[in-house]
Design a protein around this motif. Structure first.
Motif, mmCIF file in Angstrom:
data_model
loop_
_atom_site.group_PDB
_atom_site.id
_atom_site.type_symbol
_atom_site.label_atom_id
_atom_site.label_comp_id
_atom_site.label_asym_id
_atom_site.label_seq_id
_atom_site.Cartn_x
_atom_site.Cartn_y
_atom_site.Cartn_z
ATOM 1 N N LYS A 97 0.828 -1.176 0.062
ATOM 2 C CA LYS A 97 0.160 0.124 -0.072
ATOM 3 C C LYS A 97 0.694 1.254 -0.107
ATOM 4 O O LYS A 97 0.582 2.299 -0.707
ATOM 5 N N SER A 101 1.001 4.073 -2.946
ATOM 6 C CA SER A 101 0.830 5.351 -2.533
ATOM 7 C C SER A 101 2.124 6.125 -2.969
ATOM 8 O O SER A 101 1.680 7.302 -3.714
ATOM 9 N N THR A 105 2.073 8.814 -6.483
ATOM 10 C CA THR A 105 2.151 10.534 -6.371
ATOM 11 C C THR A 105 3.339 10.804 -7.150
ATOM 12 O O THR A 105 3.525 11.874 -7.688
ATOM 13 N N GLN A 148 -6.337 6.004 -4.623
ATOM 14 C CA GLN A 148 -5.247 7.045 -4.863
ATOM 15 C C GLN A 148 -4.871 7.553 -6.280
ATOM 16 O O GLN A 148 -4.014 8.021 -6.790
#
Length: 386
Positions: A97, A101, A105, A148
């Motif tokens: 996870k 993430s 980004t 996300q």
């Protein structure tokens, strides 16, 4: 001039080898056009973390994200938190996870293509597991990736393979998940040579029968399927399935043995790529697809065909140990300063295997600095007692 090395053969005999036998590949500087190419990317272990390397090894986030920026700079996409990142083989869902993430980004900041693996690996397989629990596990991971802002790669499920009683169980689970996704996903059919726990996936031991089940799922939800990656190491099966897919659904080859011909294609179509080997051969992969963009199939073959021997070596049985060779290539080429892996997986291949990998990489022009690679190979040889 690179230094001469003494490399081992099986049985202990040594032979001399001097790297630098092929020109290093010139890197492209334009976006890819004719094919979509994802590299399933590895993770860089933090060798200085004071943690149990078998169960709690930590990730070097700077090194891991830097490697993804390298892949994006070549025009390749990143397939995140897949088996190349040791998903389910050292990388658990909790750390996956954070990886997903951070990478999403990073991708947004540089305009890189990314898709991330969502599966059920936080649900331990067993006879007590129900289809409802499998569905809930998929929903949790798919919801996280989409939350996300990422595209989903719907990974094969060990828990589903363990509890499903029929092809209809697969159709039920996949049907429920696909009916809920916000954007089209990439399905992932991983053969049991990569993960023995996935034997008999789709409820059928026969590959052709399993393919028919998978195609039924895709046809019933074609608007929710961007494409399918199959990793069966059987080019004829992939071509057959590619020709049977709905027109809107892409084939992403996961065949690390036969990718040059599958990506090139034939008069009836071609495969895009979602490959673990593209992590190790990224410069050649990107340059070859640029050659295809320019209609230069001769150049395409000249770049990619020499990588096949390396790929077949890295993915030799036991196939699931291929991650060791992928990380070793990153170490040789200076993308990380050590040859350590989460779960201690650097020990999954012999020194003879790594020596042959070194030679094959050199002959394919994939050692970006032969002197540095030779020095690093020498360190590894010393650790092996040579």
């Amino acid at each position: 001039m690179s230094q001469e090395l003494k490399l081992p053969r099986a049985g202990g005999a040594l032979y001399s080898y001097t790297p630098g036998q092929s020109a290093v590949i010139e890197l492209p500087d334009k976006p890819l056009q004719s094919r979509i190419a994802f590299s399933a990317a590895h993770v860089v272990c933090d060798p200085f973390a004071d943690a149990d390397p078998l169960n709690h090894a930590q990730i070097d986030w700077d090194g891991t994200l830097a490697y993804r920026r390298h892949l994006w700079s070549l025009g390749l996409g990143v397939a995140e938190a897949m088996d190349t990142a040791q998903r389910g083989m050292g990388l658990d869902w909790a750390r996956a996870k954070e990886l997903i993430s951070r990478s999403i980004t990073e991708a947004k900041s540089v305009g890189g293509r990314i898709a991330s693996g969502a599966g059920t690996d936080h649900l331990a397989p067993g006879p007590q597991v129900t289809l409802e629990q499998v569905e809930q596990a998929y929903e949790e991971q798919v919801g996280f990736v989409e939350g996300q802002g990422g595209q989903v790669i719907l990974m094969a499920s060990r828990a589903l393979a363990a509890c499903a009683q029929s092809p209809e169980d697969y159709e039920r689970v996949y049907g429920r998940i696909l009916s809920q996704v916000k954007q089209p996903v990439i399905l992932h059919w991983l053969g049991d040579m990569f993960d023995p726990a996935l034997a008999g996936y789709w409820g059928e031991r026969d590959v052709d029968a399993a393919m028919d089940v998978c195609l039924r799922v895709i046809r019933a939800h074609a608007d929710k399927v961007d494409g399918i990656k199959i990793s069966l190491l059987d080019d004829e099966k992939e071509i057959r399935m590619r020709r049977l897919l709905p027109e809107s659904v892409k084939m992403y080859t996961g065949d690390d043995f036969n990718y040059p011909a599958l990506i090139r294609g034939d008069e009836q179509g071609f495969s895009h790529a979602l490959l673990g080997i593209f992590d190790a051969i990224a410069p050649a992969a990107a340059a070859a697809i640029h050659a295809l963009d320019n209609g230069d199939e001769t150049r395409y073959s000249a770049l990619l065909e020499p990588t096949v021997a390396l790929s077949r070596h890295i993915f030799q049985k036991p196939t699931y140990a291929y991650k060791t060779g992928i990380v070793f290539m990153a170490y040789l080429n200076g993308h990380q300063n050590h040859f350590r892996m989460i779960g201690g997986a650097e020990g999954a291949r012999s020194i003879v295997h790594l020596a042959e990998l070194f030679v094959l990489a050199d002959k394919a022009g994939l050692l970006t600095d032969p002197d540095r690679a030779a020095e690093r190979m020498r360190h590894v040889l010393k650790l092996a007692g040579l």
